[in-house]
Structures are given as C-alpha cells and as structure tokens.
Design an enzyme around this catalytic site. Structure first.
Site, mmCIF file in Angstrom:
data_model
loop_
_atom_site.group_PDB
_atom_site.id
_atom_site.type_symbol
_atom_site.label_atom_id
_atom_site.label_comp_id
_atom_site.label_asym_id
_atom_site.label_seq_id
_atom_site.Cartn_x
_atom_site.Cartn_y
_atom_site.Cartn_z
ATOM 1 N N GLU A 4 4.094 14.417 -2.304
ATOM 2 C CA GLU A 4 5.039 12.931 -2.529
ATOM 3 C C GLU A 4 5.709 13.062 -3.464
ATOM 4 O O GLU A 4 5.585 14.183 -3.441
ATOM 5 C CB GLU A 4 3.816 11.553 -2.952
ATOM 6 N N ASN A 91 2.594 2.589 -7.738
ATOM 7 C CA ASN A 91 2.697 3.863 -6.219
ATOM 8 C C ASN A 91 4.269 4.004 -6.319
ATOM 9 O O ASN A 91 5.258 2.699 -5.541
ATOM 10 C CB ASN A 91 2.010 3.150 -4.862
ATOM 11 N N ASP A 109 -7.481 0.374 -3.094
ATOM 12 C CA ASP A 109 -7.807 0.102 -1.304
ATOM 13 C C ASP A 109 -7.086 0.013 -0.482
ATOM 14 O O ASP A 109 -6.575 0.016 0.910
ATOM 15 C CB ASP A 109 -8.952 -1.427 -0.891
ATOM 16 N N ASN A 137 5.702 0.918 -1.354
ATOM 17 C CA ASN A 137 5.654 2.363 -0.924
ATOM 18 C C ASN A 137 7.340 2.328 -0.649
ATOM 19 O O ASN A 137 7.941 1.501 -0.224
ATOM 20 C CB ASN A 137 5.543 2.437 0.389
ATOM 21 N N ASP A 187 5.812 5.041 5.373
ATOM 22 C CA ASP A 187 5.795 5.401 3.297
ATOM 23 C C ASP A 187 6.324 5.957 3.392
ATOM 24 O O ASP A 187 7.557 4.462 3.468
ATOM 25 C CB ASP A 187 4.216 6.520 4.162
#
Length: 280
Positions: A4, A91, A109, A137, A187
């Site tokens: 990432e 994130n 999850d 994201n 993403d």
C-alpha cells in the site's frame, strides 16, 4: 502480504511504500533496485503513511494517528477519535494541496459500515467529514485542490467533495463514478497533472484512468488480481508505481500471478504531481 501507500520523495529520489499486514515501511531506490525495510515501531495493523514538513512520518493504524521519528523509529501519539470502536481501524491517508491530512476508518471485516472519514488541519483540529462507511480508501485531490476524491470499496463507488482550498470547508458528498456489479473494488488512488483520477481495482487485474467528468477513460492491465494502490514518481513524475497484494490468494492463484505482493511500475503516458506534506 498487502502492499500500500506508494509515496515518492523527490528530494531523496526514493519511493516509500508499506506492507499493512506484515507491518513494514519500505524505501525503494529505482536507480539501484534496492528496497530497504526501515526501522520503525509499528503496531499489528498499519493503515497508511504521510510525511510532515519536518520530515517525520505520520502513520495511521488500528490505534489512531501517530508520529514516527525516521531516525529512531519511535512513535508519538497524535489522536485516536475511534478509541471506543475496537472493531474499527484506520485505513489510508493523504494530504491535500494546502497541507491538511485526510484519513478514513473501516470495520476490520472491511464490509460493515461503521467507518468514518476525517480531516486533520494544520492546527491539529480534527473534523468528521463523513460517516457510515464500509471501508474508506484512497483519498486523492484534484491538481487545483478544489476537489477531494475517496472510495468506499465495498460499495464499489468513488465519491467526491468540493473543497474551499483556503478555509478547508467541505461541501456535500457527491457520486463521482460507480463501478458495476462485478468483483472488482476501487482501492488506492492518485491524480495526474491533467486531473485524471487513477484507481487500483482490487480483484480487477487492472488500474483505471477516470476523466475529471467521471467517465472511464481506459483500463491498464496488470499481471496480478489485487493491485492495491497507485502513485506517480521517478524521473519527471512519469512512472506509475503500483502496490499489490498476495493476501487471501490460494496456492493456485499465486501460481497464476507470481508477482502478487510485488511493487510494480508502469509507463502510462501521464505525469503525476508531487504529494504535499502535512502542514501541522
């Protein structure tokens, strides 16, 4: 396991990138091909990283936002607005054109919509931008700084907000691009100098280029099913670095895509923009 956060540092001529699940910060030198693992005190669940103007690292993870000293790797807490939400973790993180840090949270999850989207301004004041998100994201910002993009990956939709660059005032959520009822999930993202949005498509075997009007321009195939994030760098900011993941793939899938989990690079005929540092 889960690459990432590709982030080019022009002063160093190096690319920083992360492994979120086997938590690591890497520094890659395109000239030599050397990839270093940097010393850092990291938690079990890393989420993203940016730089501040003093050259320190700011990381987001399963316990909030922190500063890391790049010389010692020691961590100092900044804030954790989700201390009462143990099911959530942070994130991805990016900095807008005026030096404000944007980051989102997600349920561990990656589906249940308990996540939120935040902005940390230069004075250290945290604002809630949005709520009820499955997995926030890929923040990205238009070249003029007047628009912020993000994606809720499980919803397979990219959203945007209009921003007042000077004040940081954020307008209402707007739909920017909706992907169809297919396996691929948008993403990590970045923009090029012409304002196109570049999006990695998890389970899509490609990255997509989307025009500023929200129309799909093209797809660029990659040799792995799980591209996870994209960022421009290299000479003239003309290389698109692509992180990928091996997480969750079967032995058969890994045999079919042996570059899963590798850092890739592509020439897509576009030039990127340097990512700003956090101004706080």
């Amino acid at each position: 396991m889960l690459g990432e956060g590709p982030l080019w540092r022009e002063a160093e001529r190096r690319l920083y990138w992360l492994d979120l699940r086997a938590p690591s910060i890497f520094r890659f030198d395109p000239a030599s091909g050397r990839n270093e693992t940097l010393k850092a005190s990291l938690p079990t669940g890393l989420g993203g990283m940016v730089f501040d103007r003093q050259g320190r690292w700011i990381v987001v993870d399963d316990s909030g936002l922190h500063r890391l000293d790049p010389k010692t790797g020691q961590r100092t807490d900044i804030i954790n607005p989700e201390a009462g939400r143990p099911e959530n973790s942070f994130n991805d993180a990016k900095v807008d054109r005026r030096g404000r840090l944007w980051t989102g949270s997600c349920n561990q999850d990656w589906v249940t919509p308990t996540g939120s989207f935040y902005m940390l301004d230069q004075a250290g004041t945290l604002s809630v931008i949005d709520r009820k998100i499955g997995c926030a994201n890929g923040p990205a910002f238009s070249p003029d700084g007047r628009r912020a993009y993000w994606t809720d990956s499980p919803a397979r939709e990219i959203y945007c907000y209009d921003i007042d660059p000077a004040s940081g005032a954020v307008g209402p959520r707007q739909s920017f691009h909706k992907f169809g009822a297919v396996a691929e999930q948008p993403d990590g993202m970045t923009v090029d100098a012409d304002g196109h949005l570049w999006v990695s498509l998890w389970d899509g075997w490609c990255v997509a280029q989307i025009r500023p009007d929200g129309k799909l321009e093209r797809r660029v195939k990659v040799p792995v099913p799980q591209p996870s994030a994209v960022g421009f760098g290299g000479e003239g900011m003309k290389q698109l670095f692509i992180t990928t993941a091996s997480l969750g793939l079967t032995d058969e899938q890994l045999r079919a895509s042996p570059l899963s989990g590798h850092l890739l690079v592509a020439d897509v005929g576009q030039r990127g923009i340097a990512e700003p540092d956090y101004g706080g």
